[in-house]
Write an enzyme that holds these catalytic residues in place. Structure first.
Site, PDB file in Angstrom:
ATOM      1  CE  LYS A  16      10.767   3.024  -9.748  1.00  0.00           C
ATOM      2  NZ  LYS A  16      11.049   4.466  -9.516  1.00  0.00           N
ATOM      3  CE1 TYR A  56      12.281   5.630 -15.126  1.00  0.00           C
ATOM      4  CE2 TYR A  56      14.066   4.087 -14.719  1.00  0.00           C
ATOM      5  CZ  TYR A  56      12.863   4.662 -14.337  1.00  0.00           C
ATOM      6  OH  TYR A  56      12.225   4.249 -13.191  1.00  0.00           O
ATOM      7  CB  THR A 127       7.844  11.487  -8.922  1.00  0.00           C
ATOM      8  OG1 THR A 127       7.186  11.382 -10.180  1.00  0.00           O
ATOM      9  CG2 THR A 127       9.260  10.942  -9.031  1.00  0.00           C
ATOM     10  NE  ARG A 138       6.072   6.183  -7.284  1.00  0.00           N
ATOM     11  CZ  ARG A 138       6.230   6.708  -8.502  1.00  0.00           C
ATOM     12  NH1 ARG A 138       5.626   7.829  -8.834  1.00  0.00           N
ATOM     13  NH2 ARG A 138       7.008   6.091  -9.392  1.00  0.00           N
ATOM     14  CG  ASN A 158       9.549   6.266  -6.615  1.00  0.00           C
ATOM     15  OD1 ASN A 158      10.027   5.227  -7.074  1.00  0.00           O
ATOM     16  ND2 ASN A 158       9.433   7.372  -7.329  1.00  0.00           N
ATOM     17  CG  HIS A 161       8.269   2.461 -14.034  1.00  0.00           C
ATOM     18  ND1 HIS A 161       8.571   3.747 -14.410  1.00  0.00           N
ATOM     19  CD2 HIS A 161       7.650   1.890 -15.094  1.00  0.00           C
ATOM     20  CE1 HIS A 161       8.166   3.930 -15.663  1.00  0.00           C
ATOM     21  NE2 HIS A 161       7.604   2.817 -16.097  1.00  0.00           N
ATOM     22  CD  GLU A 172       7.550   2.889 -19.513  1.00  0.00           C
ATOM     23  OE1 GLU A 172       8.163   3.931 -19.247  1.00  0.00           O
ATOM     24  OE2 GLU A 172       6.660   2.425 -18.777  1.00  0.00           O
TER      25      GLU A 172
HETATM   26  P1  GDP Z   1       7.854   8.612 -12.204  1.00  0.00           P
HETATM   27  O1  GDP Z   1       7.245   8.488 -13.589  1.00  0.00           O
HETATM   28  O2  GDP Z   1       6.870   9.138 -11.196  1.00  0.00           O
HETATM   29  O3  GDP Z   1       8.514   7.350 -11.728  1.00  0.00           O
HETATM   30  O4  GDP Z   1       9.003   9.722 -12.287  1.00  0.00           O
HETATM   31  P2  GDP Z   1      10.077  10.048 -13.442  1.00  0.00           P
HETATM   32  O5  GDP Z   1       9.797   9.276 -14.694  1.00  0.00           O
HETATM   33  O6  GDP Z   1      10.144  11.530 -13.568  1.00  0.00           O
HETATM   34  O7  GDP Z   1      11.458   9.576 -12.782  1.00  0.00           O
HETATM   35  C1  GDP Z   1      11.813   8.215 -12.764  1.00  0.00           C
HETATM   36  C2  GDP Z   1      12.378   7.837 -11.413  1.00  0.00           C
HETATM   37  O8  GDP Z   1      13.608   8.548 -11.189  1.00  0.00           O
HETATM   38  C3  GDP Z   1      11.514   8.221 -10.216  1.00  0.00           C
HETATM   39  O9  GDP Z   1      10.482   7.295  -9.947  1.00  0.00           O
HETATM   40  C4  GDP Z   1      12.538   8.277  -9.114  1.00  0.00           C
HETATM   41  O10 GDP Z   1      12.900   6.971  -8.659  1.00  0.00           O
HETATM   42  C5  GDP Z   1      13.750   8.879  -9.805  1.00  0.00           C
HETATM   43  N1  GDP Z   1      13.810  10.337  -9.774  1.00  0.00           N
HETATM   44  C6  GDP Z   1      13.048  11.155 -10.545  1.00  0.00           C
HETATM   45  N2  GDP Z   1      13.357  12.439 -10.332  1.00  0.00           N
HETATM   46  C7  GDP Z   1      14.351  12.437  -9.425  1.00  0.00           C
HETATM   47  C8  GDP Z   1      15.111  13.494  -8.807  1.00  0.00           C
HETATM   48  O11 GDP Z   1      14.941  14.664  -9.084  1.00  0.00           O
HETATM   49  N3  GDP Z   1      16.082  13.140  -7.916  1.00  0.00           N
HETATM   50  C9  GDP Z   1      16.319  11.842  -7.615  1.00  0.00           C
HETATM   51  N4  GDP Z   1      17.290  11.594  -6.711  1.00  0.00           N
HETATM   52  N5  GDP Z   1      15.626  10.820  -8.161  1.00  0.00           N
HETATM   53  C10 GDP Z   1      14.651  11.107  -9.059  1.00  0.00           C
HETATM   54 MG    MG Z   2       8.140   8.266 -15.419  1.00  0.00          MG
END
Ligand code: GDP
Ligand code: MG
Length: 203
Positions: A16, A56, A127, A138, A158, A161, A172
């Site tokens: 990212k 997403y 995450t 992370r 973080n 992705h 993806e």
């Molecule tokens: P990942 O698969 O671990 O990347 O997590 P997700 O697919 O659930 O979310 C995608 C991305 O959105 C995460 O990597 C974070 O950058 C962001 N994100 C996810 N959940 C949250 C949240 O609850 N609050 C905020 N501010 N950002 C979030």
């Molecule tokens: Mg994800």
């Protein structure tokens, strides 16, 4: 060749904008590379906000799953989440993600190898960096939390992705790469990782 063998599993990783700006491209690649996974494709680009939204929302369940994960993280810490509705929470997250992910160059990659999706998730960590295991990307390189990011009205930063499931990875990879940009080749190390007989090593 039997392409249904686990060694042909592929996953998508995106370094990212914060990973690029923090000079962690080499470190992130090193961690995946030394696990034995094989780099099958790589490109650098600046995504548009629309590309981020499409990425997403390839999984129609993503909004529900991500919203629920966030709400659980708040409740597990005894904190009150900003919304009670997981979809409302995810819509807010998606708007912030579009700004974050389109803020500068990213590095998109396809990694291939046995259990690529699960191995990459394990090396990447959970995450929320506050809770990600020590030793993961992370957990080691960033210090963000759901609460701080939500209070500051931005996405969690973080570093990378990584696809969350084999189905997500297939969708993806198809979205970020054309078929002819993904290379199939043998690495010398493949023999030690996957060969069943381990012959031809002793002279
Ligand atoms: P990942 O698969 O671990 O990347 O997590 P997700 O697919 O659930 O979310 C995608 C991305 O959105 C995460 O990597 C974070 O950058 C962001 N994100 C996810 N959940 C949250 C949240 O609850 N609050 C905020 N501010 N950002 C979030
Ligand atoms: Mg994800």
């Amino acid at each position: 060749m039997n392409h249904s063998h686990p060694r042909y599993e592929r996953t998508l990783v995106i370094i990212k904008p914060d990973g690029v700006q923090r000079s962690l491209i080499g470190e992130v690649i090193r961690r995946y590379e030394r696990s034995g996974l094989k780099l099958a494709a790589m490109k650098m680009l600046i995504p548009t906000p629309d590309m981020v939204e499409t990425h997403y929302t390839l999984d129609p369940e993503w909004k529900l799953k991500t919203g629920e994960k966030n709400l659980k993280a708040y409740r597990d810490k005894g904190l009150k989440p900003p919304h009670d509705d997981p979809i409302a929470q995810s819509n807010m997250i998606l708007a912030k993600l579009k700004k974050y992910m389109a803020s500068g160059p990213v590095v998109a990659m396809v990694w291939q190898g046995a259990h690529a999706v699960a191995i990459v998730r394990k090396l990447t960590g959970g995450t929320e960096p506050l809770m990600s295991d020590v030793g993961t990307i992370r957990g080691d390189y960033v210090l963000d939390s759901y609460k701080m990011a939500d209070d500051d009205l931005r996405a969690i930063r973080n570093i990378v992705h990584a696809s969350g499931s084999v189905k997500e990875a297939e969708d993806e990879i198809g979205y970020w790469f054309k078929k002819d940009e993904i290379l199939s080749y043998r690495l010398l190390v493949d023999q030690m990782l996957y060969d069943t007989d381990l012959e031809n090593f002793i002279e």
